[in-house]
Design a protein around this motif. Structure first.
Motif, short mmCIF file in Angstrom:
data_model
loop_
_atom_site.label_atom_id
_atom_site.label_comp_id
_atom_site.label_asym_id
_atom_site.label_seq_id
_atom_site.Cartn_x
_atom_site.Cartn_y
_atom_site.Cartn_z
N UNK A 51 -1.93 0.88 4.07
CA UNK A 51 -1.14 2.09 3.82
C UNK A 51 -0.31 2.46 5.04
N UNK A 52 0.12 3.71 5.09
CA UNK A 52 0.99 4.15 6.19
C UNK A 52 0.17 4.69 7.37
N UNK A 53 -0.41 5.85 7.17
CA UNK A 53 -1.26 6.46 8.19
C UNK A 53 -2.19 7.44 7.47
N UNK A 54 -3.31 7.80 8.11
CA UNK A 54 -4.19 8.76 7.47
C UNK A 54 -3.46 10.09 7.26
N UNK A 55 -3.79 10.79 6.19
CA UNK A 55 -3.26 12.12 5.94
C UNK A 55 -4.26 13.17 6.41
N UNK A 56 -3.98 14.40 6.06
CA UNK A 56 -4.84 15.52 6.47
C UNK A 56 -6.30 15.28 6.06
N UNK A 57 -6.51 14.93 4.82
CA UNK A 57 -7.89 14.76 4.34
C UNK A 57 -8.57 13.53 4.93
N UNK A 62 -12.34 10.94 8.16
CA UNK A 62 -12.47 9.72 8.96
C UNK A 62 -12.47 8.46 8.12
N UNK A 63 -11.88 8.56 6.92
CA UNK A 63 -11.81 7.40 6.02
C UNK A 63 -10.41 7.30 5.40
N UNK A 64 -9.92 6.08 5.18
CA UNK A 64 -8.58 5.92 4.61
C UNK A 64 -8.54 6.24 3.11
N UNK A 65 -7.42 6.74 2.65
CA UNK A 65 -7.14 6.93 1.22
C UNK A 65 -8.24 7.65 0.46
N UNK A 66 -8.57 8.86 0.92
CA UNK A 66 -9.53 9.69 0.20
C UNK A 66 -8.89 10.97 -0.35
N UNK A 67 -7.65 11.28 0.04
CA UNK A 67 -6.94 12.47 -0.43
C UNK A 67 -6.21 12.20 -1.74
N UNK A 68 -5.20 13.03 -2.04
CA UNK A 68 -4.46 12.88 -3.30
C UNK A 68 -3.85 11.48 -3.51
N UNK A 74 -6.79 4.84 -6.33
CA UNK A 74 -8.02 4.43 -7.03
C UNK A 74 -7.78 4.25 -8.54
N UNK A 75 -7.03 5.20 -9.11
CA UNK A 75 -6.69 5.10 -10.54
C UNK A 75 -5.93 3.83 -10.84
N UNK A 173 4.36 2.96 -2.03
CA UNK A 173 3.22 3.73 -1.55
C UNK A 173 2.80 4.71 -2.66
N UNK A 174 1.49 4.86 -2.89
CA UNK A 174 1.07 5.78 -3.97
C UNK A 174 1.61 7.21 -3.82
N UNK A 175 1.86 7.68 -2.62
CA UNK A 175 2.36 9.06 -2.49
C UNK A 175 3.79 9.19 -3.02
N UNK A 176 4.51 8.07 -3.07
CA UNK A 176 5.83 8.07 -3.71
C UNK A 176 5.68 8.50 -5.18
N UNK A 177 4.65 8.00 -5.83
CA UNK A 177 4.42 8.33 -7.24
C UNK A 177 4.09 9.81 -7.42
N UNK A 178 3.40 10.37 -6.43
CA UNK A 178 3.04 11.79 -6.50
C UNK A 178 4.26 12.70 -6.38
N UNK A 179 5.31 12.18 -5.78
CA UNK A 179 6.49 13.02 -5.53
C UNK A 179 7.53 12.98 -6.65
#
Ligand code: URA
Length: 205
Positions: A51-57, A62-68, A74-75, A173-179
């Motif tokens: 991915x890119x970088x960890x987000x807030x969550x 302390x784990x990658x890809x656990x936020x939105x 995961x889906x 990137x999955x966050x692209x889909x969220x936007x």
């Protein structure tokens, strides 16, 4: 040039990687997240995701890809028939970079400098895991793995040789889909993302 050579120090073990990570990035300050977020998953995975970088969550957990974005990821993995537990998941940059706005920490996109500074780490992970295929989720990961800027829409979905060795595949990137505000368009793009992940699963099999 000397700095670049040193930046790619050969890492022979996970212990050495952890030590080197703390030595190089343990002290970063300013709006740079509270901790280093290491990659996780199977250390002998056939498939590695970057991915890119960890987000807030991710910074809090302390784990990658656990936020939105992680939930959407995961889906999509589920729909593509990929068990995340069988893969290795990491980020191009290992520390959350943000802008403080009141109580909120707003994600700042990593620049060329951060991507370069962390490139040794992603290459070390690729060396240790030795996956059949490394998937770049979005432009930052693609740049970290390819060493240059690419257009996602032109490069996505087909296998390519990575300069550091091994095969790679670029997707969004999955966050692209969220936007994407339009529901129909978002569904369509999700479908394309799942298709790319299916391609990745087949290439790594
Ligand atoms: N976005 C990323 O690129 N990585 C994460 O770990 C979370 C969100």
């Amino acid at each position: 040039r000397e700095a670049a050579d040193m930046a790619m120090t050969k890492i022979g073990s996970w212990e050495q990687l952890a030590e080197e990570a703390q030595r190089r990035h343990g002290e970063e300050q300013g709006n740079a997240g509270t901790q280093l977020v290491f990659g996780e998953g199977r250390r002998d995975a056939d498939l590695m995701f970057v991915g890119e970088q960890p987000g807030d969550q991710e910074d809090r957990a302390g784990r990658p890809f656990v936020g939105p974005a992680g939930q959407l990821f995961d889906q999509a993995l589920g729909r593509a028939g990929i068990d995340r537990a069988e893969t290795y998941v990491t980020n191009a940059v290992k520390r959350f970079k943000f802008e403080q706005r009141g109580k909120r920490r707003i994600h700042s996109k990593p620049g060329a400098q951060e991507i370069e500074a962390y490139r040794w780490w992603i290459e070390a992970e690729r060396g240790l895991v030795a996956p059949d295929l490394t998937v770049a989720l979005g432009a930052t990961a693609a740049r970290a793995l390819l060493g240059k800027t690419v257009t996602i829409s032109k490069t996505r979905g087909t296998a390519l040789e990575l300069p550091g060795g091994g095969r790679g595949l670029v997707t969004v990137h999955p966050s692209y889909l969220l936007r994407i505000p339009d529901k129909g368009k978002a569904d369509e793009e999700m479908h394309r993302f799942v298709e790319d992940l299916e391609t990745a699963r087949k290439l790594a099999a």
